[in-house]
Design an enzyme around this catalytic site. Structure first.
Site, PDB file in Angstrom:
ATOM      1  N   SER A  10       0.850  -1.195   0.000  1.00 29.82           N
ATOM      2  CA  SER A  10       0.000   0.000   0.000  1.00 29.82           C
ATOM      3  C   SER A  10       0.879   1.235   0.000  1.00 29.82           C
ATOM      4  O   SER A  10       1.704   1.425   0.911  1.00 29.82           O
ATOM      5  CB  SER A  10      -0.885   0.004   1.247  1.00 29.82           C
ATOM      6  OG  SER A  10      -1.341   1.326   1.481  1.00 29.82           O
ATOM      7  N   HIS A  35      -1.356  -1.298  -4.142  1.00 34.07           N
ATOM      8  CA  HIS A  35      -2.621  -1.033  -3.451  1.00 34.07           C
ATOM      9  C   HIS A  35      -2.724   0.478  -3.212  1.00 34.07           C
ATOM     10  O   HIS A  35      -1.837   1.087  -2.601  1.00 34.07           O
ATOM     11  CB  HIS A  35      -2.629  -1.800  -2.128  1.00 34.07           C
ATOM     12  CG  HIS A  35      -3.888  -1.692  -1.338  1.00 34.07           C
ATOM     13  ND1 HIS A  35      -4.986  -2.501  -1.549  1.00 34.07           N
ATOM     14  CD2 HIS A  35      -4.242  -0.863  -0.318  1.00 34.07           C
ATOM     15  CE1 HIS A  35      -5.952  -2.187  -0.689  1.00 34.07           C
ATOM     16  NE2 HIS A  35      -5.523  -1.181   0.070  1.00 34.07           N
ATOM     17  N   ASP A  37      -4.908   3.514  -1.648  1.00 32.40           N
ATOM     18  CA  ASP A  37      -5.971   3.814  -0.681  1.00 32.40           C
ATOM     19  C   ASP A  37      -6.583   5.184  -0.939  1.00 32.40           C
ATOM     20  O   ASP A  37      -5.901   6.208  -0.830  1.00 32.40           O
ATOM     21  CB  ASP A  37      -5.393   3.772   0.738  1.00 32.40           C
ATOM     22  CG  ASP A  37      -5.076   2.355   1.173  1.00 32.40           C
ATOM     23  OD1 ASP A  37      -5.986   1.504   1.080  1.00 32.40           O
ATOM     24  OD2 ASP A  37      -3.944   2.095   1.595  1.00 32.40           O
ATOM     25  N   MET A  39      -9.205   7.913   0.267  1.00 34.23           N
ATOM     26  CA  MET A  39      -9.960   8.308   1.470  1.00 34.23           C
ATOM     27  C   MET A  39     -10.532   9.704   1.287  1.00 34.23           C
ATOM     28  O   MET A  39      -9.856  10.590   0.740  1.00 34.23           O
ATOM     29  CB  MET A  39      -9.041   8.296   2.685  1.00 34.23           C
ATOM     30  CG  MET A  39      -8.336   6.959   2.902  1.00 34.23           C
ATOM     31  SD  MET A  39      -7.375   6.991   4.424  1.00 34.23           S
ATOM     32  CE  MET A  39      -6.558   5.397   4.329  1.00 34.23           C
ATOM     33  N   HIS A  68      -8.590   0.832  -3.579  1.00 36.81           N
ATOM     34  CA  HIS A  68      -9.436   0.573  -2.403  1.00 36.81           C
ATOM     35  C   HIS A  68     -10.169   1.869  -2.058  1.00 36.81           C
ATOM     36  O   HIS A  68      -9.555   2.821  -1.563  1.00 36.81           O
ATOM     37  CB  HIS A  68      -8.518   0.101  -1.262  1.00 36.81           C
ATOM     38  CG  HIS A  68      -9.221  -0.132   0.046  1.00 36.81           C
ATOM     39  ND1 HIS A  68      -8.537  -0.290   1.233  1.00 36.81           N
ATOM     40  CD2 HIS A  68     -10.546  -0.258   0.363  1.00 36.81           C
ATOM     41  CE1 HIS A  68      -9.407  -0.495   2.209  1.00 36.81           C
ATOM     42  NE2 HIS A  68     -10.618  -0.469   1.724  1.00 36.81           N
ATOM     43  N   MET A  70     -12.312   4.100   0.070  1.00 35.44           N
ATOM     44  CA  MET A  70     -12.872   4.326   1.410  1.00 35.44           C
ATOM     45  C   MET A  70     -13.560   5.686   1.362  1.00 35.44           C
ATOM     46  O   MET A  70     -13.114   6.666   1.961  1.00 35.44           O
ATOM     47  CB  MET A  70     -11.747   4.297   2.458  1.00 35.44           C
ATOM     48  CG  MET A  70     -11.252   2.881   2.736  1.00 35.44           C
ATOM     49  SD  MET A  70      -9.609   2.872   3.502  1.00 35.44           S
ATOM     50  CE  MET A  70      -8.596   3.060   2.059  1.00 35.44           C
ATOM     51  N   MET A 139     -10.855  -6.260   6.257  1.00 36.54           N
ATOM     52  CA  MET A 139     -10.072  -5.200   6.906  1.00 36.54           C
ATOM     53  C   MET A 139      -9.629  -5.707   8.272  1.00 36.54           C
ATOM     54  O   MET A 139     -10.460  -6.068   9.113  1.00 36.54           O
ATOM     55  CB  MET A 139     -10.909  -3.935   7.086  1.00 36.54           C
ATOM     56  CG  MET A 139     -11.262  -3.197   5.801  1.00 36.54           C
ATOM     57  SD  MET A 139      -9.848  -2.724   4.781  1.00 36.54           S
ATOM     58  CE  MET A 139      -8.911  -1.693   5.901  1.00 36.54           C
ATOM     59  N   ASP A 177      -6.225  -6.645   4.609  1.00 36.14           N
ATOM     60  CA  ASP A 177      -5.670  -5.287   4.563  1.00 36.14           C
ATOM     61  C   ASP A 177      -5.596  -4.672   5.959  1.00 36.14           C
ATOM     62  O   ASP A 177      -6.620  -4.428   6.592  1.00 36.14           O
ATOM     63  CB  ASP A 177      -6.560  -4.430   3.648  1.00 36.14           C
ATOM     64  CG  ASP A 177      -6.001  -3.021   3.447  1.00 36.14           C
ATOM     65  OD1 ASP A 177      -4.865  -2.747   3.876  1.00 36.14           O
ATOM     66  OD2 ASP A 177      -6.722  -2.200   2.846  1.00 36.14           O
ATOM     67  N   SER A 200       3.034  -0.191   5.888  1.00 37.74           N
ATOM     68  CA  SER A 200       4.200   0.186   6.682  1.00 37.74           C
ATOM     69  C   SER A 200       5.260  -0.913   6.722  1.00 37.74           C
ATOM     70  O   SER A 200       6.452  -0.622   6.771  1.00 37.74           O
ATOM     71  CB  SER A 200       3.768   0.580   8.095  1.00 37.74           C
ATOM     72  OG  SER A 200       2.861  -0.352   8.617  1.00 37.74           O
TER      73      SER A 200
HETATM   74  C1  DX5 Z   1      -6.062   1.355   5.937  1.00 40.97           C
HETATM   75  C2  DX5 Z   1      -5.651   1.058   4.509  1.00 40.97           C
HETATM   76  C3  DX5 Z   1      -4.544   0.090   4.398  1.00 40.97           C
HETATM   77  C4  DX5 Z   1      -3.251   0.555   4.999  1.00 40.97           C
HETATM   78  C5  DX5 Z   1      -2.361  -0.596   5.246  1.00 40.97           C
HETATM   79  O1  DX5 Z   1      -7.168   2.182   5.923  1.00 40.97           O
HETATM   80  O2  DX5 Z   1      -6.745   0.557   3.782  1.00 40.97           O
HETATM   81  O3  DX5 Z   1      -4.345  -0.273   3.037  1.00 40.97           O
HETATM   82  O4  DX5 Z   1      -2.568   1.468   4.189  1.00 40.97           O
HETATM   83  O5  DX5 Z   1      -1.218  -0.127   5.896  1.00 40.97           O
HETATM   84  P1  DX5 Z   1      -0.507  -0.982   7.023  1.00 40.97           P
HETATM   85  O6  DX5 Z   1       0.003  -2.212   6.351  1.00 40.97           O
HETATM   86  O7  DX5 Z   1       0.569  -0.069   7.498  1.00 40.97           O
HETATM   87  O8  DX5 Z   1      -1.531  -1.277   8.065  1.00 40.97           O
HETATM   88 ZN    ZN Z   2      -6.347  -0.379   1.819  1.00 41.94          ZN
END
Ligand code: DX5
Ligand code: ZN
Length: 218
Positions: A10, A35, A37, A39, A68, A70, A139, A177, A200
């Site tokens: 991600s 991936h 994200d 938001m 993804h 959100m 999740m 995820d 991370s």
């Molecule tokens: C959280 C995201 C994840 C996140 C994962 O809302 O959807 O994709 O970036 O990051 P780590 O692996 O650091 O939890």
């Molecule tokens: Zn994600």
């Protein structure tokens, strides 16, 4: 038999000022997809990027783009993300009243359709749409931020979902995820996960290839 586990780093934890180099580093490290994200500050308490940046990412990589969403009102933005180059799109069950219609919108464009479930949402909520899904996102943190701690109950949820998919004789990938690391990856793979997202753990490591190998167990 299960196929080889796929890794989707991600970019939420990447250095956005050097995004193309960051993506190159995971390409070299044999990531299977990137991936992304999205938001909106409403569905989750954080803001990230929109289709414009996805379009730029698409120009610098041949990796599968796993988007993804959100966001609230995902139906308004599906087309823009498809135009930007998304290969797979997941939408949150909790973000729409019209999940079936949303899935059809994604599928009619020949994009892989996924539904993401927050940690508190039971997998039984998917029963009526299972036939149409290419992947399901469990999740394993509450969505919104990278670097959170893995919620341990997620492993059992993955096992339960795997059984449900097998019992129905469906071909649906399970993506996990949030908070994925080298330790929980082993139990997730054993429990039936097909795609592991890791932000991370991969981008926090200097050696991206090494981090990915630690997750795949190779
Ligand atoms: C959280 C995201 C994840 C996140 C994962 O809302 O959807 O994709 O970036 O990051 P780590 O692996 O650091 O939890
Ligand atoms: Zn994600």
């Amino acid at each position: 038999m299960t196929d080889k586990i796929k890794i989707a780093p991600s970019i939420l934890s990447a250095d956005f000022s050097r995004l193309s180099e960051e993506i190159r580093s995971i390409e070299k490290g044999n990531a299977d997809m990137v991936h992304i994200d999205i938001m909106d500050g409403h569905f989750v308490p954080n803001l990230t990027i929109g289709p414009l940046v996805v379009d730029s990412i698409n120009k610098v990589t041949d990796l599968v783009l796993d988007v993804h969403l959100m966001i609230e009102d995902p139906e308004k933005y599906i087309e823009a993300f498809i135009k930007a180059g998304a290969d797979m799109i997941s939408v949150h069950l909790e973000a729409t009243d019209h999940l079936h219609r949303l899935i059809q919108m994604i599928k009619k464009n020949n994009i892989l359709a996924g539904v993401a479930l927050n940690p508190s949402t039971p997998i039984a909520m998917l029963e009526e749409v299972m036939d149409d899904l290419d992947f399901i996102v469990i999740m394993s943190v509450n969505p919104g931020f990278g670097g959170q701690k893995y919620i341990p109950q997620s492993t059992q949820k993955v096992r339960k979902l795997k059984k449900m998919i097998n019992d129905l004789k469906l071909d649906i990938d399970i993506q996990v995820d949030g908070g994925v690391n080298d330790v929980n990856a082993k139990e997730l793979i054993a429990g039936g996960a097909d795609i592991l997202v890791a932000g991370s753990f991969v981008f926090g490591a200097d050696d991206r290839s090494g981090a990915i190998k630690l997750i795949t167990g190779e």
